[in-house]
Design a protein around this motif. Structure first.
Motif, PDB file in Angstrom:
ATOM      1  N   GLN A 271       0.859  -1.226   0.030  1.00  0.00           N
ATOM      2  CA  GLN A 271      -0.082  -0.069  -0.034  1.00  0.00           C
ATOM      3  C   GLN A 271       0.770   1.261  -0.222  1.00  0.00           C
ATOM      4  OE1 GLN A 271      -3.959  -0.204   2.280  1.00  0.00           O
ATOM      5  NE2 GLN A 271      -2.794  -1.683   3.243  1.00  0.00           N
ATOM      6  N   TRP A 272       0.232   2.267  -0.326  1.00  0.00           N
ATOM      7  CA  TRP A 272       1.122   3.744  -0.280  1.00  0.00           C
ATOM      8  C   TRP A 272       0.769   4.474   0.872  1.00  0.00           C
ATOM      9  CZ3 TRP A 272       4.688   5.158  -3.871  1.00  0.00           C
ATOM     10  CH2 TRP A 272       4.602   4.243  -4.925  1.00  0.00           C
ATOM     11  N   VAL A 273       1.681   4.966   1.528  1.00  0.00           N
ATOM     12  CA  VAL A 273       1.507   5.975   2.710  1.00  0.00           C
ATOM     13  C   VAL A 273       2.072   7.360   2.488  1.00  0.00           C
ATOM     14  CG1 VAL A 273       2.612   5.932   5.091  1.00  0.00           C
ATOM     15  CG2 VAL A 273       2.021   3.852   4.110  1.00  0.00           C
ATOM     16  N   LEU A 274       1.409   8.096   2.992  1.00  0.00           N
ATOM     17  CA  LEU A 274       1.636   9.629   3.177  1.00  0.00           C
ATOM     18  C   LEU A 274       1.811  10.146   4.566  1.00  0.00           C
ATOM     19  CD1 LEU A 274       1.703  12.281   1.244  1.00  0.00           C
ATOM     20  CD2 LEU A 274      -0.591  12.449   1.445  1.00  0.00           C
ATOM     21  N   PHE A 275       3.114  10.959   4.545  1.00  0.00           N
ATOM     22  CA  PHE A 275       3.240  11.600   5.737  1.00  0.00           C
ATOM     23  C   PHE A 275       3.031  13.057   5.433  1.00  0.00           C
ATOM     24  CE2 PHE A 275       6.296   8.440   7.799  1.00  0.00           C
ATOM     25  CZ  PHE A 275       5.305   7.720   8.074  1.00  0.00           C
ATOM     26  N   VAL A 276       2.434  13.979   6.320  1.00  0.00           N
ATOM     27  CA  VAL A 276       2.303  15.452   6.234  1.00  0.00           C
ATOM     28  C   VAL A 276       2.490  15.823   7.618  1.00  0.00           C
ATOM     29  CG1 VAL A 276       0.908  15.537   4.276  1.00  0.00           C
ATOM     30  CG2 VAL A 276      -0.181  15.377   6.441  1.00  0.00           C
ATOM     31  N   SER A 277       2.961  17.135   7.618  1.00  0.00           N
ATOM     32  CA  SER A 277       3.237  17.936   8.946  1.00  0.00           C
ATOM     33  C   SER A 277       2.315  19.104   8.771  1.00  0.00           C
ATOM     34  CB  SER A 277       4.664  18.140   9.108  1.00  0.00           C
ATOM     35  OG  SER A 277       5.449  16.933   9.314  1.00  0.00           O
ATOM     36  N   PRO A 278       1.404  19.342   9.516  1.00  0.00           N
ATOM     37  CA  PRO A 278       0.472  20.402   9.162  1.00  0.00           C
ATOM     38  C   PRO A 278       0.344  21.605  10.552  1.00  0.00           C
ATOM     39  CG  PRO A 278      -0.897  18.708  10.143  1.00  0.00           C
ATOM     40  CD  PRO A 278       0.611  18.311  10.244  1.00  0.00           C
ATOM     41  N   TYR A 279       1.728  21.836  10.769  1.00  0.00           N
ATOM     42  CA  TYR A 279       1.912  22.787  11.855  1.00  0.00           C
ATOM     43  C   TYR A 279       1.210  22.225  12.960  1.00  0.00           C
ATOM     44  CZ  TYR A 279       3.264  26.525   8.198  1.00  0.00           C
ATOM     45  OH  TYR A 279       3.770  26.886   7.318  1.00  0.00           O
ATOM     46  N   GLY A 280       1.213  20.725  13.206  1.00  0.00           N
ATOM     47  CA  GLY A 280       0.868  20.194  14.506  1.00  0.00           C
ATOM     48  C   GLY A 280       1.280  18.757  14.528  1.00  0.00           C
ATOM     49  N   LYS A 281       0.580  17.991  15.128  1.00  0.00           N
ATOM     50  CA  LYS A 281       0.990  16.625  15.261  1.00  0.00           C
ATOM     51  C   LYS A 281       0.848  15.766  13.701  1.00  0.00           C
ATOM     52  CE  LYS A 281      -0.536  15.567  19.761  1.00  0.00           C
ATOM     53  NZ  LYS A 281      -0.851  16.815  20.137  1.00  0.00           N
ATOM     54  N   VAL A 282       1.945  15.231  13.461  1.00  0.00           N
ATOM     55  CA  VAL A 282       2.259  14.409  12.187  1.00  0.00           C
ATOM     56  C   VAL A 282       1.329  13.489  11.929  1.00  0.00           C
ATOM     57  CG1 VAL A 282       4.077  13.439  10.586  1.00  0.00           C
ATOM     58  CG2 VAL A 282       4.738  15.069  12.289  1.00  0.00           C
ATOM     59  N   GLN A 283       0.590  13.590  10.548  1.00  0.00           N
ATOM     60  CA  GLN A 283      -0.358  12.708  10.300  1.00  0.00           C
ATOM     61  C   GLN A 283       0.039  11.766   9.180  1.00  0.00           C
ATOM     62  OE1 GLN A 283      -3.698  14.995   9.163  1.00  0.00           O
ATOM     63  NE2 GLN A 283      -3.888  16.420  10.939  1.00  0.00           N
ATOM     64  N   TYR A 284      -0.596  10.556   9.208  1.00  0.00           N
ATOM     65  CA  TYR A 284      -0.269   9.670   8.156  1.00  0.00           C
ATOM     66  C   TYR A 284      -1.561   9.325   7.564  1.00  0.00           C
ATOM     67  CZ  TYR A 284      -1.627   5.542  10.832  1.00  0.00           C
ATOM     68  OH  TYR A 284      -2.245   4.499  11.675  1.00  0.00           O
ATOM     69  N   PHE A 285      -1.399   8.939   6.196  1.00  0.00           N
ATOM     70  CA  PHE A 285      -2.674   8.308   5.485  1.00  0.00           C
ATOM     71  C   PHE A 285      -2.225   7.172   4.674  1.00  0.00           C
ATOM     72  CE2 PHE A 285      -3.340  12.856   6.020  1.00  0.00           C
ATOM     73  CZ  PHE A 285      -4.699  12.949   6.177  1.00  0.00           C
ATOM     74  N   VAL A 286      -3.064   6.158   4.431  1.00  0.00           N
ATOM     75  CA  VAL A 286      -2.766   4.904   3.829  1.00  0.00           C
ATOM     76  C   VAL A 286      -3.679   4.631   2.854  1.00  0.00           C
ATOM     77  CG1 VAL A 286      -2.220   2.252   4.013  1.00  0.00           C
ATOM     78  CG2 VAL A 286      -1.722   3.857   6.087  1.00  0.00           C
ATOM     79  N   GLY A 287      -3.471   4.446   1.856  1.00  0.00           N
ATOM     80  CA  GLY A 287      -4.345   4.069   0.676  1.00  0.00           C
ATOM     81  C   GLY A 287      -3.641   3.786  -0.823  1.00  0.00           C
ATOM     82  N   ASP A 288      -4.359   4.144  -1.865  1.00  0.00           N
ATOM     83  CA  ASP A 288      -4.054   3.574  -3.175  1.00  0.00           C
ATOM     84  C   ASP A 288      -3.433   4.795  -3.944  1.00  0.00           C
ATOM     85  OD1 ASP A 288      -4.948   0.960  -2.493  1.00  0.00           O
ATOM     86  OD2 ASP A 288      -6.793   1.749  -3.034  1.00  0.00           O
ATOM     87  N   PHE A 289      -2.302   4.426  -4.719  1.00  0.00           N
ATOM     88  CA  PHE A 289      -2.064   5.535  -5.925  1.00  0.00           C
ATOM     89  C   PHE A 289      -2.058   5.131  -7.161  1.00  0.00           C
ATOM     90  CE2 PHE A 289       2.069   6.741  -8.107  1.00  0.00           C
ATOM     91  CZ  PHE A 289       1.797   8.218  -8.395  1.00  0.00           C
ATOM     92  N   ASP A 290      -2.591   5.882  -7.929  1.00  0.00           N
ATOM     93  CA  ASP A 290      -2.778   5.732  -9.411  1.00  0.00           C
ATOM     94  C   ASP A 290      -1.381   6.282 -10.277  1.00  0.00           C
ATOM     95  OD1 ASP A 290      -3.358   5.550 -12.074  1.00  0.00           O
ATOM     96  OD2 ASP A 290      -5.561   5.462 -11.799  1.00  0.00           O
ATOM     97  N   ALA A 291      -0.677   5.858 -10.793  1.00  0.00           N
ATOM     98  CA  ALA A 291       0.490   6.306 -11.116  1.00  0.00           C
ATOM     99  C   ALA A 291       0.015   7.122 -12.706  1.00  0.00           C
ATOM    100  CB  ALA A 291       1.665   5.473 -11.747  1.00  0.00           C
ATOM    101  N   GLU A 292      -1.022   6.747 -13.310  1.00  0.00           N
ATOM    102  CA  GLU A 292      -1.510   7.340 -14.697  1.00  0.00           C
ATOM    103  C   GLU A 292      -2.108   8.586 -14.264  1.00  0.00           C
ATOM    104  OE1 GLU A 292      -0.544   6.209 -17.370  1.00  0.00           O
ATOM    105  OE2 GLU A 292       0.450   4.715 -16.305  1.00  0.00           O
ATOM    106  N   THR A 293      -3.062   8.711 -13.426  1.00  0.00           N
ATOM    107  CA  THR A 293      -3.599  10.080 -12.920  1.00  0.00           C
ATOM    108  C   THR A 293      -2.903  10.667 -11.966  1.00  0.00           C
ATOM    109  OG1 THR A 293      -4.885   9.035 -11.074  1.00  0.00           O
ATOM    110  CG2 THR A 293      -5.893   8.869 -13.506  1.00  0.00           C
ATOM    111  N   CYS A 294      -1.913  10.136 -11.379  1.00  0.00           N
ATOM    112  CA  CYS A 294      -1.028  10.769 -10.116  1.00  0.00           C
ATOM    113  C   CYS A 294      -2.036  11.441  -9.013  1.00  0.00           C
ATOM    114  CB  CYS A 294      -0.226  11.916 -10.787  1.00  0.00           C
ATOM    115  SG  CYS A 294       1.185  11.307 -11.676  1.00  0.00           S
ATOM    116  N   ARG A 295      -2.943  10.375  -8.764  1.00  0.00           N
ATOM    117  CA  ARG A 295      -3.787  10.905  -7.661  1.00  0.00           C
ATOM    118  C   ARG A 295      -3.771   9.654  -6.666  1.00  0.00           C
ATOM    119  NH1 ARG A 295      -3.057  14.334 -10.286  1.00  0.00           N
ATOM    120  NH2 ARG A 295      -4.585  15.700 -11.197  1.00  0.00           N
ATOM    121  N   PHE A 296      -3.815   9.987  -5.288  1.00  0.00           N
ATOM    122  CA  PHE A 296      -3.736   9.091  -4.250  1.00  0.00           C
ATOM    123  C   PHE A 296      -4.976   9.409  -3.302  1.00  0.00           C
ATOM    124  CE2 PHE A 296      -2.770   9.193   0.555  1.00  0.00           C
ATOM    125  CZ  PHE A 296      -2.517   7.779   0.709  1.00  0.00           C
ATOM    126  N   ARG A 297      -5.530   8.074  -3.370  1.00  0.00           N
ATOM    127  CA  ARG A 297      -6.935   8.035  -2.526  1.00  0.00           C
ATOM    128  C   ARG A 297      -6.511   7.257  -1.019  1.00  0.00           C
ATOM    129  NH1 ARG A 297     -11.322   4.141  -2.735  1.00  0.00           N
ATOM    130  NH2 ARG A 297     -10.236   3.185  -4.367  1.00  0.00           N
TER     131      ARG A 297
END
Length: 506
Positions: A271-297
């Motif tokens: 699966q694909w994992v995204l970390f982001v730091s939003p000026y607060g506690k660090v969040q993670y998201f887990v989901g699917d990445f479509d390399a053709e559309t370059c979108r993460f769900r």
């Protein structure tokens, strides 16, 4: 590092002292001087860190088994990479004080993730090109086999909010001497066409299906409070100097999140994992990445760390396919000649439900000394006291079964006058580390709490059941430590309590 030669004659000592004071005062000036070359800036920055190091390293609150600069301010980990047998870590460094200021890249490396060595400052502003700061980024190997750093370049006199460029630098295989790429900026705002990206920063490179992509943080609607997004770009050449904007990879689902920093996007366990730091506690998201559309769900989400002092993590892919992460540990007071360190390296994995799992890198075991061990401690509405190793740098492992107890509490005690008690407690569904609360539901039928607690003078990191982490700045304990364990409203069994003194990473 530079070494000052000792003069042979003594007749000129008063003049020499005056000269040395003048050189030191010059080295501590934080801003680029007009006409100062990049090499002169490097020399002055190096001298400033050296001058501050004796005081910083003598400070009794300074951590010893967390990676940090020899002295002065550090923040985000940058560009972790395993290359030619070495783990390399860079970090944001302000070399002129222990407060935040214009950023450079510091550098350390290790062969085993346990013992580290300081290397020369890797990147500093190209003042002759109008560059004022070197902000966060990543390190990769381009299609020509060259180590290549990508970072956010901040120009002199221009606000980072609405003006930034992404620059690159290349190196030989030792990753010590870096050369700014002649194609800089390798990504500029012109790529976005008519779309304005604010807070555009922190490039991170990843690969999928033999294609190379790069993500950055930012927002699209600063005038209305921000629309936090992760943007994505695709490389047009193997040198990684030409890129195409592929749009928004991911828009943060919370409308009150104004922007995101330090995105890391990678594949983990299918699966694909995204970390982001939003000026607060660090969040993670887990989901699917479509390399053709370059979108993460995203399908699941969570927090990487529930403490108040962990931010801006960066990950490393090692040769066996595992993924490690470090974060910036912050919240320290100024005036000590140092400020900030990096978290312990954490090994990442995913549960069957798509939740992130974290545990300390196993190589940290090389830092352990002789343990103190207690087994099979029966607890029932009472207190057991254990003497710990005579140090305030230690690791504690606790495996506790809770057949009927509704609450278990571990309290670290010492003779030091601390602002808050060092207490870790669990009530069956929530973990509390001092004042940080963490939801920690147990699996169906499971009644065991597994804790790994690291205390490194003024830093505390807690790992619970490999699912929840808490990082805290603490008032240092002294070396005369004990651990009190108590159960409430029922029976608990501490199957094992094991405590190791921890050695320095240097």
């Amino acid at each position: 590092m530079f070494e000052r030669m000792r003069p042979k004659a003594t007749d000129f000592r008063p003049m020499l002292r005056t000269f040395q004071f003048s050189v030191l005062a010059f080295s501590l000036l934080p801003l680029c001087l007009h006409g100062e070359s990049a090499n002169e800036l490097f020399t002055r920055a190096t001298a400033a860190v050296q001058a501050a190091a004796p005081r910083a390293q003598a400070d009794p609150t300074r951590p010893v088994f967390h990676v940090m600069a020899p002295a002065q301010w550090i923040n985000d980990p940058n560009g972790p990479i395993f290359h030619k047998g070495f783990y390399h870590l860079f970090y944001q460094l302000h070399p002129f004080s222990d407060g935040s200021g214009p950023k450079y890249w510091g550098h350390v490396r290790s062969r085993d993730l346990a013992k580290w060595e300081h290397l020369p400052i890797a990147l500093w502003p190209s003042s002759e090109a109008g560059e004022a700061e070197i902000w966060s980024g990543c390190c990769t190997i381009n299609g020509q086999g060259e180590p290549m750093i990508f970072y956010t370049s901040i120009a002199r006199g221009k606000p980072a909010l609405d003006h930034a460029e992404q620059w690159a630098a290349t190196s030989d295989d030792d990753l010590i001497t870096w050369r700014k790429h002649p194609a800089n900026p390798v990504l500029s705002e012109e790529l976005h066409g008519g779309r304005k990206v604010y807070d555009w920063r922190d490039p991170f490179v990843f690969r999928d299906q033999k294609r190379t992509f790069l993500v950055t943080g930012g927002n699209l609607n600063q005038a209305k409070g921000g629309q936090a997004v992760v943007n994505i770009y695709e490389a047009e050449n193997t040198e990684l100097t030409k890129w195409t904007y592929r749009g928004v990879l991911f828009q943060h689902p919370d409308p009150k999140t104004a922007t995101v920093e330090c995105p890391n996007f990678f594949k983990l366990g299918g699966q694909w994992v995204l970390f982001v730091s939003p000026y607060g506690k660090v969040q993670y998201f887990v989901g699917d990445f479509d390399a053709e559309t370059c979108r993460f769900r995203a399908h699941t989400r969570g927090l990487l760390d529930f403490g108040p002092n962990f931010y801006a993590p960066n990950t490393m892919l090692v040769s066996d396919g595992r993924r490690l992460v470090w974060g910036w540990v912050n919240g320290f007071p100024g005036g000590h000649g140092w400020n900030g360190c990096l978290s312990l390296p954490r090994l990442l994995s995913l549960s069957g439900d798509g939740d992130l799992r974290q545990k300390p890198a196993p190589q940290l075991g090389k830092l352990r000394g002789k343990p103190v061990v207690r087994r099979n401690i029966r607890l029932e509405n009472g207190v057991e006291t254990l003497n710990l190793p005579k140090t305030n740098t230690l690791e504690v492992l606790a495996e506790i079964d809770l057949p009927t107890a509704k609450r278990i509490e571990l309290e670290f005690k010492s003779g030091a006058k601390v602002a808050h008690p060092i207490v870790v407690s669990f009530n069956g569904s929530e973990l509390q580390v001092i004042d940080a609360k963490v939801p920690l539901p147990l699996a169906q039928g499971a009644r065991r709490l597994s804790l790994r607690i690291f205390i490194d003078r003024s830093v505390m990191e807690v790992f619970a059941n490999e699912t929840a982490c808490v990082t805290k700045h603490i008032a240092p304990l002294d070396g005369n430590l004990s651990l009190e364990i108590r159960a409430a409203d029922g029976q608990a069994n501490a199957k094992v309590i094991r405590a190791w003194p921890m050695k320095t990473v240097w």
